[in-house]
Enzyme design. Structure first.
Site, PDB file in Angstrom:
ATOM      1  N   LYS A   9      -2.339  12.653  -0.017  1.00  0.00           N
ATOM      2  CA  LYS A   9      -1.928  14.037  -0.273  1.00  0.00           C
ATOM      3  C   LYS A   9      -0.468  14.067  -0.703  1.00  0.00           C
ATOM      4  O   LYS A   9       0.389  13.481  -0.052  1.00  0.00           O
ATOM      5  CB  LYS A   9      -2.126  14.895   0.968  1.00  0.00           C
ATOM      6  CG  LYS A   9      -1.692  16.346   0.762  1.00  0.00           C
ATOM      7  CD  LYS A   9      -2.208  17.277   1.834  1.00  0.00           C
ATOM      8  CE  LYS A   9      -1.344  17.307   3.044  1.00  0.00           C
ATOM      9  NZ  LYS A   9      -1.633  18.466   3.915  1.00  0.00           N
ATOM     10  N   SER A  25      -6.688  16.548 -17.380  1.00  0.00           N
ATOM     11  CA  SER A  25      -6.154  15.717 -16.310  1.00  0.00           C
ATOM     12  C   SER A  25      -4.873  16.299 -15.725  1.00  0.00           C
ATOM     13  O   SER A  25      -4.444  17.385 -16.086  1.00  0.00           O
ATOM     14  CB  SER A  25      -5.880  14.289 -16.779  1.00  0.00           C
ATOM     15  OG  SER A  25      -4.835  14.301 -17.726  1.00  0.00           O
ATOM     16  N   THR A  57      -9.768  17.122 -11.104  1.00  0.00           N
ATOM     17  CA  THR A  57      -9.466  16.420 -12.339  1.00  0.00           C
ATOM     18  C   THR A  57      -9.160  14.967 -11.990  1.00  0.00           C
ATOM     19  O   THR A  57      -9.481  14.521 -10.900  1.00  0.00           O
ATOM     20  CB  THR A  57      -8.308  17.107 -13.102  1.00  0.00           C
ATOM     21  OG1 THR A  57      -8.195  16.545 -14.410  1.00  0.00           O
ATOM     22  CG2 THR A  57      -6.993  17.037 -12.357  1.00  0.00           C
ATOM     23  N   TYR A  58      -8.549  14.254 -12.920  1.00  0.00           N
ATOM     24  CA  TYR A  58      -8.203  12.855 -12.667  1.00  0.00           C
ATOM     25  C   TYR A  58      -6.733  12.632 -12.990  1.00  0.00           C
ATOM     26  O   TYR A  58      -6.113  13.391 -13.735  1.00  0.00           O
ATOM     27  CB  TYR A  58      -9.095  11.909 -13.474  1.00  0.00           C
ATOM     28  CG  TYR A  58      -8.959  12.086 -14.965  1.00  0.00           C
ATOM     29  CD1 TYR A  58      -8.062  11.310 -15.697  1.00  0.00           C
ATOM     30  CD2 TYR A  58      -9.706  13.030 -15.635  1.00  0.00           C
ATOM     31  CE1 TYR A  58      -7.924  11.483 -17.063  1.00  0.00           C
ATOM     32  CE2 TYR A  58      -9.582  13.208 -16.999  1.00  0.00           C
ATOM     33  CZ  TYR A  58      -8.698  12.434 -17.711  1.00  0.00           C
ATOM     34  OH  TYR A  58      -8.555  12.620 -19.065  1.00  0.00           O
ATOM     35  N   GLY A  73      -4.702  20.162 -20.577  1.00  0.00           N
ATOM     36  CA  GLY A  73      -5.960  20.744 -21.026  1.00  0.00           C
ATOM     37  C   GLY A  73      -6.231  22.064 -20.332  1.00  0.00           C
ATOM     38  O   GLY A  73      -5.313  22.844 -20.047  1.00  0.00           O
ATOM     39  N   ALA A  74      -7.503  22.321 -20.052  1.00  0.00           N
ATOM     40  CA  ALA A  74      -7.900  23.594 -19.435  1.00  0.00           C
ATOM     41  C   ALA A  74      -7.194  23.843 -18.106  1.00  0.00           C
ATOM     42  O   ALA A  74      -6.921  24.990 -17.740  1.00  0.00           O
ATOM     43  CB  ALA A  74      -9.413  23.626 -19.241  1.00  0.00           C
ATOM     44  N   ALA A  75      -6.864  22.767 -17.379  1.00  0.00           N
ATOM     45  CA  ALA A  75      -6.159  22.912 -16.094  1.00  0.00           C
ATOM     46  C   ALA A  75      -4.809  23.592 -16.264  1.00  0.00           C
ATOM     47  O   ALA A  75      -4.304  24.214 -15.330  1.00  0.00           O
ATOM     48  CB  ALA A  75      -5.984  21.546 -15.439  1.00  0.00           C
TER      49      ALA A  75
END
Length: 114
Positions: A9, A25, A57-58, A73-75
């Site tokens: 975390k 990502s 995501t990664y 991207g979309a994130a």
């Protein structure tokens, strides 16, 4: 029996960039990745403390020492620069192993530095 537990975390990092025109990502400073025991390509859950958004995501390696936390991207639509995130990864392991496992929990300072 196998269970899923907290592995890593990064607690309360700040978004430094949001790049909508990227495939996807989250880019994370390699120093932060090392401290949290994260690797490139690892699946993470991203929780935005500012707006309650959550996504999976990664990880992509960011420049070491940069403090970079960039949603791609979309994130990128889920956070703004300056938003505070919690980035979490989980691991599946045997129940007995899980009882002895200690997750890597990192509390970076301002500027996403250790």
């Amino acid at each position: 029996m196998q269970i899923e537990i907290l592995k890593s975390k990064l607690h309360c990092v700040k978004v430094t960039e949001a790049n909508l025109n990227y495939m996807g990502s989250i880019t994370i400073d390699e120093d932060l990745m090392d401290a949290a025991n994260l690797i490139a390509g690892e699946k993470v859950q991203v929780v935005n403390n500012n707006n309650g958004e959550r996504l999976e995501t990664y990880v992509i390696k960011g420049e070491r020492g940069s403090g970079c936390i960039c949603l791609n991207g979309a994130a990128a639509r889920k956070a703004q620069v300056g938003d505070v995130l919690i980035i979490i990864s989980y691991a599946v392991m045997d129940f007995e192993e899980a009882k002895k496992f200690s997750p890597a929990v990192v509390f970076p300072k301002d500027g996403n530095v250790l």
